[in-house]
Design a protein around this motif. Structure first.
Motif, short mmCIF file in Angstrom:
data_model
loop_
_atom_site.label_atom_id
_atom_site.label_comp_id
_atom_site.label_asym_id
_atom_site.label_seq_id
_atom_site.Cartn_x
_atom_site.Cartn_y
_atom_site.Cartn_z
N MET A 1 -19.22 20.06 -11.20
CA MET A 1 -18.68 20.31 -9.86
C MET A 1 -17.20 20.71 -10.00
N ASN A 2 -16.83 21.80 -9.35
CA ASN A 2 -15.42 22.20 -9.44
C ASN A 2 -14.58 21.43 -8.41
N LEU A 3 -13.28 21.60 -8.48
CA LEU A 3 -12.35 20.82 -7.66
C LEU A 3 -12.56 21.07 -6.17
N THR A 4 -12.70 22.32 -5.77
CA THR A 4 -12.87 22.63 -4.35
C THR A 4 -14.15 21.99 -3.80
N ASP A 5 -15.22 22.02 -4.57
CA ASP A 5 -16.46 21.38 -4.14
C ASP A 5 -16.30 19.86 -4.01
N PHE A 6 -15.55 19.26 -4.94
CA PHE A 6 -15.29 17.82 -4.87
C PHE A 6 -14.51 17.48 -3.61
N VAL A 7 -13.48 18.27 -3.31
CA VAL A 7 -12.66 18.03 -2.11
C VAL A 7 -13.51 18.21 -0.85
N ARG A 8 -14.39 19.21 -0.84
CA ARG A 8 -15.28 19.41 0.30
C ARG A 8 -16.20 18.21 0.49
N GLN A 9 -16.71 17.68 -0.61
CA GLN A 9 -17.59 16.52 -0.55
C GLN A 9 -16.86 15.30 0.01
N VAL A 10 -15.66 15.04 -0.49
CA VAL A 10 -14.85 13.91 -0.01
C VAL A 10 -14.53 14.09 1.48
N SER A 11 -14.23 15.31 1.87
CA SER A 11 -13.91 15.59 3.27
C SER A 11 -15.10 15.30 4.18
N LEU A 12 -16.28 15.74 3.79
CA LEU A 12 -17.47 15.48 4.60
C LEU A 12 -17.84 14.01 4.64
N GLU A 13 -17.81 13.34 3.48
CA GLU A 13 -18.21 11.94 3.41
C GLU A 13 -17.23 11.00 4.08
N ASP A 14 -15.93 11.22 3.88
CA ASP A 14 -14.92 10.27 4.36
C ASP A 14 -14.29 10.63 5.70
N PHE A 15 -14.30 11.92 6.06
CA PHE A 15 -13.67 12.36 7.30
C PHE A 15 -14.67 12.90 8.31
N GLY A 16 -15.85 13.32 7.83
CA GLY A 16 -16.84 13.93 8.71
C GLY A 16 -16.43 15.32 9.17
N CYS A 17 -15.53 15.96 8.44
CA CYS A 17 -15.03 17.29 8.79
C CYS A 17 -15.13 18.20 7.57
N ASP A 18 -15.19 19.50 7.82
CA ASP A 18 -15.26 20.48 6.75
C ASP A 18 -13.88 20.77 6.19
N PHE A 19 -13.84 21.01 4.88
CA PHE A 19 -12.64 21.52 4.22
C PHE A 19 -12.91 22.99 3.97
N ARG A 20 -12.18 23.87 4.63
CA ARG A 20 -12.49 25.31 4.63
C ARG A 20 -11.57 26.15 3.77
N HIS A 21 -10.72 25.52 3.01
CA HIS A 21 -9.78 26.27 2.18
C HIS A 21 -10.06 25.99 0.70
N GLN A 22 -9.09 26.28 -0.15
CA GLN A 22 -9.27 26.12 -1.59
C GLN A 22 -8.43 24.96 -2.11
N ALA A 23 -8.90 24.35 -3.19
CA ALA A 23 -8.14 23.32 -3.90
C ALA A 23 -7.92 23.81 -5.33
#
Length: 148
Positions: free
Chosen positions: A1-23
């Protein structure tokens, strides 16, 4: 899993919101675990924090940066001193400060011959050129107090 995918996963699981940019990984970061850029919405992270402290602490650093990210795009207070930021960070169990990576090692230690002030330095200094900032006494690289 790359960094952006990890950040998207954390965003969905912990915030319930999408991360739409790059990490991105940023090896040049020294004193911080990550940074949020409001201009284009991307996040930078220090890869050394993941290596040294593991995924659990790194996930808290990601939560911290996502607090900045989500609050900014919601139009709320996204800065460290804002109440909205502190409250959201507490709710998602984010880390307030990234742990220090390493202590600075000093190779040289200089002492004032007059008042005993200690000057730790990473680089050598010219003892003929510099004086004590406290009393203007001569500096030495040998501890005068231990010689008595």
């Amino acid at each position: 899993m790359n960094l952006t995918d990890f950040v998207r996963q954390v965003s969905l699981e912990d915030f319930g919101c999408d991360f739409r940019h790059q990490a991105y990984w940023n090896k040049r970061l020294r004193t911080t675990g990550g940074r949020f850029f409001p201009n284009d919405g991307h996040l930078d992270f220090n890869p050394k924090h993941l290596e040294v402290y593991g995924e659990a602490i790194f996930r808290q650093i990601v939560r911290h940066e996502l607090c900045h990210y989500h609050l900014y795009f919601q139009g709320k207070g996204y800065k460290h001193q804002d109440r909205d930021f502190k409250q959201l960070l507490k709710e998602v169990d984010g880390i307030r400060f990234a742990p220090k990576l390493q202590e600075i090692s000093y190779k040289h230690t200089y002492y004032c011959q007059n008042c005993g002030q200690i000057y730790p330095r990473r680089r050598r200094i010219d003892l003929k050129k510099y004086r004590c900032g406290r009393c203007q006494g001569k500096l030495s690289d040998e501890n005068i107090a231990n010689q008595s």
